[in-house]
Design an enzyme around this catalytic site. Structure first.
Site, PDB file in Angstrom:
ATOM      1  N   MET A 135       0.844  -1.189   0.000  1.00  0.00           N
ATOM      2  CA  MET A 135       0.000   0.000   0.000  1.00  0.00           C
ATOM      3  C   MET A 135       0.889   1.252   0.000  1.00  0.00           C
ATOM      4  SD  MET A 135      -3.253   0.466   2.421  1.00  0.00           S
ATOM      5  CE  MET A 135      -4.740   1.268   1.915  1.00  0.00           C
ATOM      6  N   CYS A 136       1.322   1.733   1.132  1.00  0.00           N
ATOM      7  CA  CYS A 136       2.201   2.887   1.282  1.00  0.00           C
ATOM      8  C   CYS A 136       1.451   4.218   1.131  1.00  0.00           C
ATOM      9  CB  CYS A 136       3.369   2.913   0.294  1.00  0.00           C
ATOM     10  SG  CYS A 136       4.430   1.475   0.429  1.00  0.00           S
ATOM     11  N   GLY A 137       1.933   5.204   1.852  1.00  0.00           N
ATOM     12  CA  GLY A 137       1.405   6.560   1.717  1.00  0.00           C
ATOM     13  C   GLY A 137       2.532   7.485   1.338  1.00  0.00           C
TER      14      GLY A 137
ATOM     15  N   ARG B 246      -1.821   3.739   5.879  1.00  0.00           N
ATOM     16  CA  ARG B 246      -1.321   3.217   4.609  1.00  0.00           C
ATOM     17  C   ARG B 246       0.092   2.656   4.729  1.00  0.00           C
ATOM     18  NH1 ARG B 246      -4.310   4.668   0.127  1.00  0.00           N
ATOM     19  NH2 ARG B 246      -2.604   3.876  -1.112  1.00  0.00           N
TER      20      ARG B 246
ATOM     21  N   THR C 252       5.261   6.769   4.035  1.00  0.00           N
ATOM     22  CA  THR C 252       4.986   5.782   5.081  1.00  0.00           C
ATOM     23  C   THR C 252       4.862   4.436   4.382  1.00  0.00           C
ATOM     24  OG1 THR C 252       2.591   6.035   4.928  1.00  0.00           O
ATOM     25  CG2 THR C 252       3.748   7.490   6.478  1.00  0.00           C
TER      26      THR C 252
END
Lengths: 301, 227
Positions: free
Chosen positions: A1-3, A32, A149
């Site tokens: 996912m990651c932000g 995320r 993130t």
């Protein structure tokens, strides 16, 4: 996912508040990416002929003062430095190649997180809130900043595998997505002399841009070429000395939101991360188009 | 009217309060303030309520809606009104990708632009977009209608079943098995009805109609040996 999040200030009066404005944006993306977090902040530029390095040592009690003294006496150059948690920022009156060569020989266990005139990269495993506290992000000043993130998919959860990745002077990249041709591309780039520290796919994207820029591409040209040569899913935010850029792949399944006011341009994976910015209620808010890049840069040096 | 402020209430509180109205309706009009891009707002409603969300909404807003009339006074994130069954969802700003995905009924109106994959796998909903839609819109759309007053991105209507598509502006490209079709009197009538229901003032005669060539999804005896 990651932000991913980015904030570029158009109004210099806000530069003293950059970290304070950005910290809640990074924390808002915890859902995320709770594995690790990091950011690249631009500001506090060193003069021409000087180089700024962000250095990290696995031992939190590492004697940075001894290393700084060794750089000063053995290389016979001027230096100023400060420590921030387990990283140190060295500002040295010497060029990149000379410093890299010396550090690799004299202090091989020291990891170089970033090199440039403006950039500092700070990243660590842990929740974004912890990373914000560890490095006292809220107290930092600068002109622009990008952060990440991480929820790892393609490689291990380590400090080295966390973002941002920097493989060129003042250049860094954060990535949400996954690249499918990173192994082959890494081999090509290695032959071109680009060095990699991890098996991470996003580092390959950063290396690719560094290679294009080194060969004379403008940032715009480098991004046009990246759209052709990178295969996979990506939303990138790219930091340079003068500004930042946002780019999405043609499939555009990884989210991105942009917001612009007279004071700033902000980017985030989700609108939630922008809600603490001043004047966001009246900002122009839009979703960047697929296979398109957006660049904001201040007057070049 | 009842107001729920999401700075002091959670999204779960909001949805629970709205769900309780399905059992016994005590309040028809609801206002939601300070949504701040949170996900899953006003999801799974099953009552004739009017819900006004004042601000930008995150992902999956108004998902699975039945009967309710939901208005977002701002933008909406991806998956807006996904799998809506009935009722109306209106967004005053833009919607991100996959708006109206798999929705089976009701009316979705987007007053700004919609992102990629608008109406993907739609199954009976009517979607009216005042602006433009992104690439792969109506992918595998089965039934219902999509009206686009602006332009459509690449591969419109790819692998289409029986959705009626009307576009006023430019179509960047048509997807596999999607073709332009004649605009006959019954289509002008259908489109007029859709525009009226959506409250959009456009001339139906200015639109073009697209639909399935029916070459991809129907069984052909010539291909029997392939099975």
């Amino acid at each position: 996912m990651c932000g991913i999040v980015g904030l570029y200030l158009k109004n210099p009066a806000l530069e003293s508040q950059l970290g304070e404005l950005f910290a809640p944006m990074l924390i808002a993306m915890t859902d995320r990416g709770p594995d690790s977090a990091g950011f690249a902040i631009y500001g506090d530029e060193v003069d021409a002929g000087w180089t700024k390095l962000t250095l990290r040592h696995p031992d939190a009690d590492f004697d940075w003062e001894a290393l700084a003294t060794a750089v000063k006496t053995l290389l016979n150059v001027n230096i100023s430095w400060f420590q921030n948690a387990n990283v140190a920022v060295f500002k040295v009156a010497a060029d990149e190649t000379r410093l890299r060569t010396w550090l690799e020989a004299q202090a091989p266990e020291v990891l170089i997180l970033s090199v440039g005139q403006s950039i500092e990269i700070l990243k660590e495993v842990g929740l974004p809130e912890q990373i914000v506290d560890t490095f006292n992000l809220a107290g930092m000043k600068g002109s622009h900043i990008i952060g990440h993130t991480r929820m790892a998919t393609e490689s291990a959860v380590t400090m080295e595998g966390s973002h941002p990745f920097s493989t060129g002077m003042d250049l860094c990249l954060v990535h949400n997505g996954s690249l499918s041709n990173h192994n082959r591309l890494r081999d090509v780039l290695k032959r071109e002399g680009i060095a990699f520290q991890t098996e991470n796919d996003s580092e390959v994207a950063a290396g690719y841009l560094a290679w294009r820029l080194r060969n004379g591409d403008s940032l715009k040209q480098a991004l046009e070429n990246a759209l052709k040569d990178l295969d996979g899913f990506f939303t990138f935010t790219i930091g340079t000395r003068d500004g930042f850029a946002v780019m999405r792949d043609p499939i555009a399944c990884k989210p991105a939101v942009l917001a612009e006011t007279d004071d700033y341009v902000a980017m985030a994976s989700e609108y939630q991360a922008l809600t603490t910015l001043p004047g966001i209620e009246n900002a122009r808010v839009w979703e960047p188009e697929p296979a398109t890049f957006y660049i904001w840069e201040r007057g070049s040096h | 009217m009842k107001t729920i402020d999401l700075t002091s209430s959670t999204v779960r509180d909001l949805n629970q309060a709205l769900h309780e109205q399905a059992l016994e309706c005590t309040e028809r009009e609801w206002a939601v303030t300070n949504p701040k891009g949170q996900h899953n707002l006003a999801v799974g409603l099953d009552q004739k309520l009017a819900v006004d969300i004042h601000g930008h909404a995150g992902y999956f807003c108004a998902g699975m809606n039945k009967k309710a009339h939901i208005v977002v006074h701002g933008n909406a994130g991806q998956g807006l009104a996904e799998n809506m069954m009935s009722g109306t969802v209106r967004v005053k700003g833009d919607a991100s990708q996959a708006a109206g995905a798999t929705a089976q009924g009701g009316l979705l109106v987007i007053e700004g632009n919609a992102g990629a994959r608008c109406g993907i796998s739609m199954k009976g909903v009517d979607i009216v977009v005042k602006g433009s839609v992104g690439h792969m819109s109506c992918f595998m759309g089965q039934s219902g209608s999509l009206v686009v007053c602006g332009d459509a991105g690449e591969a419109l209507g790819d692998s289409l079943y029986e959705v009626h598509i009307y576009v006023k502006g430019e179509v960047k490209s048509l997807g596999a098995d999607c073709i332009e079709k004649d605009m006959r009197a019954e289509h002008i009538e259908e489109l007029s009805g859709l525009l009226n229901r959506a409250g959009v003032d456009e001339d139906p005669a200015a639109f073009r109609r697209y639909g399935s060539a029916r070459q991809l999804y129907t069984f052909k005896v010539d291909n029997a040996s392939a099975y």
